[in-house]
Design a protein around this motif. Structure first.
Motif, PDB file in Angstrom:
ATOM      1  N   LEU A 154      49.221  11.808  42.045  1.00  0.00           N
ATOM      2  CA  LEU A 154      47.860  11.623  42.246  1.00  0.00           C
ATOM      3  C   LEU A 154      46.907  11.791  40.956  1.00  0.00           C
ATOM      4  O   LEU A 154      46.076  11.094  40.456  1.00  0.00           O
ATOM      5  CB  LEU A 154      47.094  12.087  43.299  1.00  0.00           C
ATOM      6  CG  LEU A 154      45.795  11.638  43.906  1.00  0.00           C
ATOM      7  CD1 LEU A 154      46.010  10.433  44.099  1.00  0.00           C
ATOM      8  CD2 LEU A 154      45.412  12.743  45.044  1.00  0.00           C
ATOM      9  N   GLU A 186      44.573   9.493  38.618  1.00  0.00           N
ATOM     10  CA  GLU A 186      42.906   9.708  38.520  1.00  0.00           C
ATOM     11  C   GLU A 186      42.814   9.813  36.851  1.00  0.00           C
ATOM     12  O   GLU A 186      41.884   9.349  36.459  1.00  0.00           O
ATOM     13  CB  GLU A 186      42.857  11.199  38.845  1.00  0.00           C
ATOM     14  CG  GLU A 186      42.921  11.355  40.584  1.00  0.00           C
ATOM     15  CD  GLU A 186      42.503  12.909  40.897  1.00  0.00           C
ATOM     16  OE1 GLU A 186      42.698  13.618  40.098  1.00  0.00           O
ATOM     17  OE2 GLU A 186      42.754  13.150  42.022  1.00  0.00           O
ATOM     18  N   ASN A 214      38.548  11.235  41.860  1.00  0.00           N
ATOM     19  CA  ASN A 214      39.362  11.779  43.121  1.00  0.00           C
ATOM     20  C   ASN A 214      39.413  10.694  44.272  1.00  0.00           C
ATOM     21  O   ASN A 214      40.266  10.460  44.987  1.00  0.00           O
ATOM     22  CB  ASN A 214      38.676  12.923  43.677  1.00  0.00           C
ATOM     23  CG  ASN A 214      38.701  14.163  42.542  1.00  0.00           C
ATOM     24  OD1 ASN A 214      39.769  14.020  41.656  1.00  0.00           O
ATOM     25  ND2 ASN A 214      38.133  15.080  42.723  1.00  0.00           N
ATOM     26  N   GLN A 215      38.211  10.119  44.580  1.00  0.00           N
ATOM     27  CA  GLN A 215      37.831   9.470  45.634  1.00  0.00           C
ATOM     28  C   GLN A 215      38.820   7.981  45.559  1.00  0.00           C
ATOM     29  O   GLN A 215      39.277   7.625  46.524  1.00  0.00           O
ATOM     30  CB  GLN A 215      36.382   9.177  45.900  1.00  0.00           C
ATOM     31  CG  GLN A 215      36.018   8.081  47.040  1.00  0.00           C
ATOM     32  CD  GLN A 215      34.349   7.987  47.057  1.00  0.00           C
ATOM     33  OE1 GLN A 215      33.607   8.878  46.813  1.00  0.00           O
ATOM     34  NE2 GLN A 215      34.079   6.659  47.306  1.00  0.00           N
ATOM     35  N   GLY A 269      42.580   8.577  45.511  1.00  0.00           N
ATOM     36  CA  GLY A 269      43.060   8.785  46.796  1.00  0.00           C
ATOM     37  C   GLY A 269      43.049   7.347  47.667  1.00  0.00           C
ATOM     38  O   GLY A 269      43.998   7.201  48.473  1.00  0.00           O
ATOM     39  N   LYS A 315      45.876   5.329  46.213  1.00  0.00           N
ATOM     40  CA  LYS A 315      47.044   5.747  46.563  1.00  0.00           C
ATOM     41  C   LYS A 315      47.492   5.466  48.223  1.00  0.00           C
ATOM     42  O   LYS A 315      48.665   4.943  48.338  1.00  0.00           O
ATOM     43  CB  LYS A 315      47.070   7.185  46.338  1.00  0.00           C
ATOM     44  CG  LYS A 315      48.388   7.914  46.995  1.00  0.00           C
ATOM     45  CD  LYS A 315      49.537   7.873  45.588  1.00  0.00           C
ATOM     46  CE  LYS A 315      50.634   8.676  46.116  1.00  0.00           C
ATOM     47  NZ  LYS A 315      51.702   8.802  44.925  1.00  0.00           N
ATOM     48  N   ASN A 316      46.513   5.869  48.981  1.00  0.00           N
ATOM     49  CA  ASN A 316      46.726   5.579  50.348  1.00  0.00           C
ATOM     50  C   ASN A 316      47.049   3.997  50.713  1.00  0.00           C
ATOM     51  O   ASN A 316      47.680   4.172  51.529  1.00  0.00           O
ATOM     52  CB  ASN A 316      45.527   6.032  51.062  1.00  0.00           C
ATOM     53  CG  ASN A 316      45.622   5.952  52.588  1.00  0.00           C
ATOM     54  OD1 ASN A 316      46.252   6.640  53.397  1.00  0.00           O
ATOM     55  ND2 ASN A 316      44.771   4.916  53.305  1.00  0.00           N
TER      56      ASN A 316
END
Length: 221
Positions: A57, A61, A71-72, A75, A78-79
């Protein structure tokens, strides 16, 4: 608006839904140049989105740093790829068989993907007659008086209830041009607005034509 801005051109090739999803996630709360640079950095780093599944992650980033909110956004990206890859659905061809409601519900089930991002996929990747609503579209539609809603999400639901067939792409694109260049959040330039005569905004300035008419009436008196 078409007379003023013209008919917006579409890409000759439809972008893949997953490509557009990732690009739109990166575009949140930043300008086009930053999001485009972040997307290109991501494509150069990972030639296949499957590579993102095992990518750390922190590495993602760092790659999308230019887009901000790393970060947001990292994430959310990635999700998205992890879940799609797990079901062997990363090409997202299956979404073409869904109707608009099903597609919106499916896409917004992913963390970090809201109604605006999901509706962009429908409009730009699937060529559906769906008008996404960002801050510019929300502001202009409410100022004009077409809707009276407090949030972009509610404006989206209202405007897409009975949207005439085939106008979504032109409406969305030209409302953004209107909101960025003329109907700005502060100090809107109503004197050059192509739809000033139709606008119900109580604080709008008189158009040049209106000022000219008032001047002529004053002289005539």
């Amino acid at each position: 608006m078409i007379e003023h801005f013209g008919v917006p051109e579409r890409n000759k090739r439809k972008p893949a839904p997953v490509d557009l999803l990732i690009a739109t996630i990166l575009s949140q709360n930043t300008n086009d140049n930053n999001s485009y640079e972040a997307y290109q950095n991501l494509k150069r780093k990972y030639s296949d989105w499957n590579q993102l599944v095992k990518a750390p992650l922190k590495e993602i980033e760092k790659t999308i740093k230019k887009a901000g909110l790393t970060n947001q956004k990292a994430g959310a990206i990635k999700n998205l790829v992890v879940n799609l890859s797990r079901d062997n659905r990363l090409d997202m061809k299956f979404i073409k068989k869904m109707d608009n409601k099903e597609a919106l519900e499916y896409l917004t089930s992913f963390k970090g993907i809201g109604i605006k991002t999901a509706s962009c996929v429908l409009l730009f990747s699937l060529y559906r007659n769906v008008c996404p609503v960002d801050t510019h579209v929300h502001r202009t539609l409410n100022r004009i008086g077409i809707v009276n809603e407090k949030s972009p999400e509610k404006t989206f639901l209202r405007i897409n209830e009975n949207l005439p067939e085939g106008i979504a792409h032109s409406l969305h694109t030209n409302l953004i041009k209107l909101g960025r260049g003329i109907c700005r959040p502060t100090n809107p330039d109503c004197t050059v607005c192509p739809i000033s005569d139709l606008c119900a905004y109580p604080e709008k300035k008189h158009s040049k034509s209106s000022k000219t008419k008032e001047k002529r009436l004053f002289i005539a008196r």
